[in-house]
Design a protein around this motif. Structure first.
Motif, PDB file in Angstrom:
ATOM      1  N   GLY A   1       0.822  -1.198   0.000  1.00 35.73           N
ATOM      2  CA  GLY A   1       0.000   0.000   0.000  1.00 35.73           C
ATOM      3  C   GLY A   1       0.857   1.249   0.000  1.00 35.73           C
ATOM      4  O   GLY A   1       2.078   1.191   0.191  1.00 35.73           O
TER       5      GLY A   1
ATOM      6  N   PRO B   1      -7.906  -3.094   0.959  1.00 36.97           N
ATOM      7  CA  PRO B   1      -6.739  -3.002   1.845  1.00 36.97           C
ATOM      8  C   PRO B   1      -6.547  -4.314   2.602  1.00 36.97           C
ATOM      9  O   PRO B   1      -7.512  -4.951   3.013  1.00 36.97           O
ATOM     10  CB  PRO B   1      -7.111  -1.863   2.804  1.00 36.97           C
ATOM     11  CG  PRO B   1      -8.283  -1.165   2.189  1.00 36.97           C
ATOM     12  CD  PRO B   1      -9.001  -2.212   1.393  1.00 36.97           C
TER      13      PRO B   1
ATOM     14  N   GLY C   1      -3.992  -1.853   5.370  1.00 36.80           N
ATOM     15  CA  GLY C   1      -3.545  -0.999   4.274  1.00 36.80           C
ATOM     16  C   GLY C   1      -2.070  -1.104   3.969  1.00 36.80           C
ATOM     17  O   GLY C   1      -1.577  -0.436   3.053  1.00 36.80           O
TER      18      GLY C   1
ATOM     19  N   ARG D   1      -2.328  -4.211  -0.496  1.00 37.43           N
ATOM     20  CA  ARG D   1      -3.601  -3.928  -1.158  1.00 37.43           C
ATOM     21  C   ARG D   1      -3.761  -4.800  -2.394  1.00 37.43           C
ATOM     22  O   ARG D   1      -2.781  -5.248  -2.993  1.00 37.43           O
ATOM     23  CB  ARG D   1      -3.673  -2.455  -1.578  1.00 37.43           C
ATOM     24  CG  ARG D   1      -2.502  -2.046  -2.457  1.00 37.43           C
ATOM     25  CD  ARG D   1      -2.480  -0.573  -2.778  1.00 37.43           C
ATOM     26  NE  ARG D   1      -1.158  -0.147  -3.204  1.00 37.43           N
ATOM     27  CZ  ARG D   1      -0.871   1.040  -3.704  1.00 37.43           C
ATOM     28  NH1 ARG D   1      -1.820   1.935  -3.849  1.00 37.43           N
ATOM     29  NH2 ARG D   1       0.359   1.357  -4.053  1.00 37.43           N
TER      30      ARG D   1
END
Length: 321
Positions: free
Chosen positions: A240, A295, A299, A302
């Motif tokens: 992420g 996510p 997160g 992802r």
């Protein structure tokens, strides 16, 4: 843009034991820059555009021998950044055997390996019968699992390292499903794919982008979009974006330790990947019409699934709405 999020409860898939197999000759799609509409190939370097051809390793200064291990792989046609930075993880036979164990992969991904894999696999349709391209091999059971879940699809697989292709083929040969038995592998650089334009209905990139330098990453995305059909889909699993809330982002020691192991991750996590995909699609005459964003691990990772349409069609729909 439509963005959806859902909770995943993955089950641990079983990884079949590796067996010795020989690489079969396979039919590839029409290739760029060659008069032949089809060719039986595993090695594709002679067909690649100049940017993808192996570059000779720099010669050491006269009188100074350079016995660096990475040069051995670079001289075999592996890009310098990959040979220099990742030979120990992806190119050495011992490391390929070592890292391709579920326990090791799960540890590296902080216990999220199965969750990420299962999350990505929810984005593939069991009844899909089109052409799928997976750009580069991955450790673990992701490729066999994808082939098993889409038994009707025509699955193509590329990687610049033959050792990775061989490893994945061993897993595919013992996997279930028609596409697992008929997977079509080819050795080529993700930065200059030899496939013709608009060849695939779906392109899958599983944890590759963060391992590419910025310019190489841009070229790889351009190529992925070029070979994708105008109404195709692009599935990406990755790290992420860098934030301020996750412990792995806030803690400088943890952040720096990971980025020392992944030298190109720092810049990648500062980029807006969704906007980059939109820009890349626009240059290819397409528009992103829908983005699925899931996510994983708060997160830190992802899964993104992009739906495309021809740019003119997308603009026409926008004008009518």
């Amino acid at each position: 843009m439509q963005t959806s999020t859902q909770q995943m409860h993955p089950e641990d898939p079983k990884v079949a034991p590796a067996v010795d197999v020989s690489v079969p000759e396979v039919e590839t799609l029409a290739l760029r820059e060659t008069p032949q509409p089809s060719a039986k190939v595993i090695e594709l370097e002679p067909l690649l555009a100049p940017a993808a051809k192996p570059q000779a390793a720099a010669k050491p200064a006269e009188g100074k021998a350079d016995n660096a291990t990475w040069r051995k792989f670079h001289n075999q046609g592996i890009p310098e950044y990959l040979a220099r930075r990742y030979w120990w993880a992806y190119l050495w036979n011992v490391s390929v055997w070592f890292f391709d164990h579920a326990f090791i992969i799960n540890t590296i991904l902080f216990g999220n390996y199965y969750k990420l894999m299962r999350a990505a696999l929810t984005r593939v349709d069991p009844d899909f019968d089109g052409r799928v391209l997976q750009i580069t091999c991955v450790y673990g059971a992701f490729t066999p699992s994808m082939a098993e879940k889409m038994p009707k699809c025509e699955l193509h697989l590329i990687d610049v390292a033959n050792v990775q292709i061989q490893s994945t083929l061993r897993k595919l040969r013992v996997a279930k499903g028609a596409s697992a038995a008929g997977v079509q592998p080819a050795r080529m650089n993700a930065e200059t794919l030899a496939y013709a334009d608009n060849s695939f209905d779906k392109v899958v990139i599983f944890f590759l982008l963060h391992e590419l330098p910025h310019d190489a990453r841009a070229r790889a995305l351009d190529e992925a979009m070029r070979v994708l059909r105008p109404d195709g889909k692009l599935l990406i699993a990755e790290y992420g974006e860098l934030g301020t809330k996750h412990l792995m982002h806030r803690n400088k020691f943890l952040r720096n330790t990971l980025e020392a192991m992944e030298p190109f991750l720092g810049r990648f996590r500062k980029e807006n990947l969704v906007e980059k995909i939109r820009d890349t699609a626009g240059r290819a005459g397409m528009a992103v019409t829908d983005v699925f964003h899931l996510p994983v691990f708060g997160g830190f990772y992802r899964v993104l699934d992009f739906s495309m349409k021809p740019a003119e069609e997308a603009q026409s729909r926008a004008g009518k709405s």
